[in-house]
Design a protein around this motif. Structure first.
Motif, short mmCIF file in Angstrom:
data_model
loop_
_atom_site.label_atom_id
_atom_site.label_comp_id
_atom_site.label_asym_id
_atom_site.label_seq_id
_atom_site.Cartn_x
_atom_site.Cartn_y
_atom_site.Cartn_z
N GLY A 49 3.78 24.52 5.33
CA GLY A 49 3.48 23.80 6.56
C GLY A 49 2.61 24.57 7.54
N LYS A 50 2.64 25.89 7.48
CA LYS A 50 1.85 26.69 8.43
C LYS A 50 0.35 26.50 8.24
CE LYS A 50 2.08 30.87 5.56
NZ LYS A 50 2.55 32.29 5.51
N TYR A 51 -0.05 25.99 7.09
CA TYR A 51 -1.48 25.79 6.82
C TYR A 51 -1.98 24.44 7.31
CZ TYR A 51 -0.61 29.73 3.69
OH TYR A 51 -0.25 30.95 3.17
N PHE A 52 -1.08 23.61 7.87
CA PHE A 52 -1.44 22.27 8.30
C PHE A 52 -1.23 22.12 9.80
CE2 PHE A 52 -0.50 22.03 3.82
CZ PHE A 52 -1.48 21.20 3.31
N ASP A 53 -1.94 21.16 10.38
CA ASP A 53 -1.90 20.97 11.83
C ASP A 53 -0.87 19.93 12.27
OD1 ASP A 53 -4.21 22.74 12.41
OD2 ASP A 53 -5.30 21.22 11.26
N PHE A 54 -0.53 19.00 11.39
CA PHE A 54 0.46 17.98 11.71
C PHE A 54 1.03 17.43 10.41
CE2 PHE A 54 -3.57 15.83 11.22
CZ PHE A 54 -3.29 14.59 10.68
N PHE A 55 2.10 16.65 10.52
CA PHE A 55 2.80 16.14 9.33
C PHE A 55 3.00 14.63 9.42
CE2 PHE A 55 4.66 20.42 10.19
CZ PHE A 55 4.05 21.09 9.13
N LYS A 56 2.90 14.00 8.28
CA LYS A 56 3.32 12.61 8.15
C LYS A 56 4.41 12.59 7.08
CE LYS A 56 1.78 8.34 6.07
NZ LYS A 56 0.65 7.67 5.41
N ILE A 57 5.61 12.16 7.47
CA ILE A 57 6.74 12.15 6.55
C ILE A 57 6.80 10.80 5.85
CG2 ILE A 57 9.21 12.54 6.31
CD1 ILE A 57 7.48 14.92 7.37
N LEU A 58 6.65 10.81 4.54
CA LEU A 58 6.68 9.57 3.77
C LEU A 58 8.06 8.93 3.86
CD1 LEU A 58 4.71 10.83 0.63
CD2 LEU A 58 3.83 9.71 2.68
N SER A 59 8.09 7.61 3.72
CA SER A 59 9.33 6.87 3.97
C SER A 59 10.46 7.30 3.05
CB SER A 59 9.07 5.36 3.80
OG SER A 59 8.52 5.07 2.54
N ILE A 60 10.14 7.82 1.87
CA ILE A 60 11.18 8.26 0.95
C ILE A 60 11.94 9.48 1.49
CG2 ILE A 60 9.70 9.83 -0.36
CD1 ILE A 60 11.09 8.91 -2.90
N ILE A 92 5.01 12.56 12.22
CA ILE A 92 5.12 11.11 12.27
C ILE A 92 5.97 10.64 11.10
CG2 ILE A 92 3.81 8.94 12.20
CD1 ILE A 92 1.37 10.70 13.21
N TYR A 93 7.00 9.86 11.38
CA TYR A 93 7.88 9.35 10.33
C TYR A 93 7.42 7.98 9.86
CZ TYR A 93 11.16 12.98 11.87
OH TYR A 93 11.75 14.18 12.19
N SER A 94 7.18 7.85 8.57
CA SER A 94 6.83 6.55 8.02
C SER A 94 8.11 5.76 7.74
CB SER A 94 6.05 6.71 6.71
OG SER A 94 4.80 7.31 6.94
N VAL A 95 8.20 4.59 8.35
CA VAL A 95 9.39 3.76 8.12
C VAL A 95 9.10 2.66 7.12
CG1 VAL A 95 10.34 4.28 10.39
CG2 VAL A 95 8.83 2.30 10.12
#
Length: 251
Positions: free
Chosen positions: A89-100, A119-122
């Motif tokens: 994660g330290k290599y990325f600027d933000f996260f999108k969490i897949l709904s699973i 950001i959480y994907s619902v």
């Protein structure tokens, strides 16, 4: 926290078909055109999808090289895996969490301590079901960003009341485009305040058959979409006119 530059966030799924050349071409092109994107990397894949996934360490090498020529690019990681985020994660600027992954309490607890945008994907979870789970996303002084979508090819299963209720439960509402056309997309942006739009990108004029071909968009389509959304947002932000113009006859 990372401030993203544009409302559209192109997503590189597996449309690179496991090709390092395709991945590199996508990353460079998108970085120059949009300044931001997400790369999808999943931990739990079936055998057919494993054929398309490029090793995370190779992806990180490409990211390192990209930042040398585009030092202001914002790169997000789209995943369902706590382990992947903890390790890389330290290599990325933000996260999108897949709904699973939104039921993983350990993942949510870990993200609650991070300062990066996530950001959480619902997905297409019904509001009635989401209400019983959404409390997991809340922690002291932080309200989540939610990403909603529809996996109906037309998208007509989404209602304005559903979007309105989702909007009331989050810091920012995002939309994941999974439709063949963009009518629902422009309608939603005209009515509601939507923070970001996630769209799978295709590097060919005709989206590649496998995977995500139905809702992929080419670079040129994404550029046109950006112009249309900018026009919508500009129109919504205009103040009341103080004078009215008449048509003038010109010869």
């Amino acid at each position: 926290m990372t401030k993203l530059k544009n409302i559209i966030i192109p997503e590189i799924g597996y449309n690179h078909l496991g090709s390092l050349y395709n991945l590199r071409h996508a990353m460079i092109t998108i970085a120059k055109e949009f300044g931001q994107f997400t790369i999808q990397y999943r931990e739990n894949l079936n055998k057919s999808d494993l054929l398309f996934q490029i090793d995370i360490k190779i992806i990180l090498n490409e990211i390192k090289s990209l930042r040398l020529i585009c030092d202001d690019v914002s790169i997000g990681l789209a995943t369902e895996s706590l382990e992947v985020i903890m390790d890389y994660g330290k290599y990325f600027d933000f996260f999108k969490i897949l709904s699973i992954g939104i039921n993983n309490k350990n993942l949510i607890n870990y993200l609650s301590k991070q300062d990066k945008l996530h950001i959480y994907s619902v997905g297409n979870t019904p509001i009635s079901e989401l209400n019983s789970r959404i409390g997991k996303f809340y922690y002291p002084n932080k309200i989540p960003y939610l990403n909603f979508t529809s996996f109906d090819i037309s998208g007509i299963d989404i209602s304005t009341s559903e979007i309105k209720e989702l909007s009331s439960k989050c810091e920012g509402l995002c939309y994941g485009l999974h439709q063949k056309d963009d009518i629902l997309l422009y309608s939603a942006f005209s009515i509601f305040t939507i923070s970001f739009l996630f769209v799978y990108v295709s590097l060919s004029l005709d989206p590649i058959i496998k995977p995500d071909h139905i809702h992929s968009r080419s670079i040129n389509e994404l550029k046109n979409m950006t112009q249309n959304l900018s026009a919508i947002l500009d129109f919504k932000s205009r103040s009341q006119r103080t004078n009215l113009k008449d048509f003038k006859n010109e010869t």
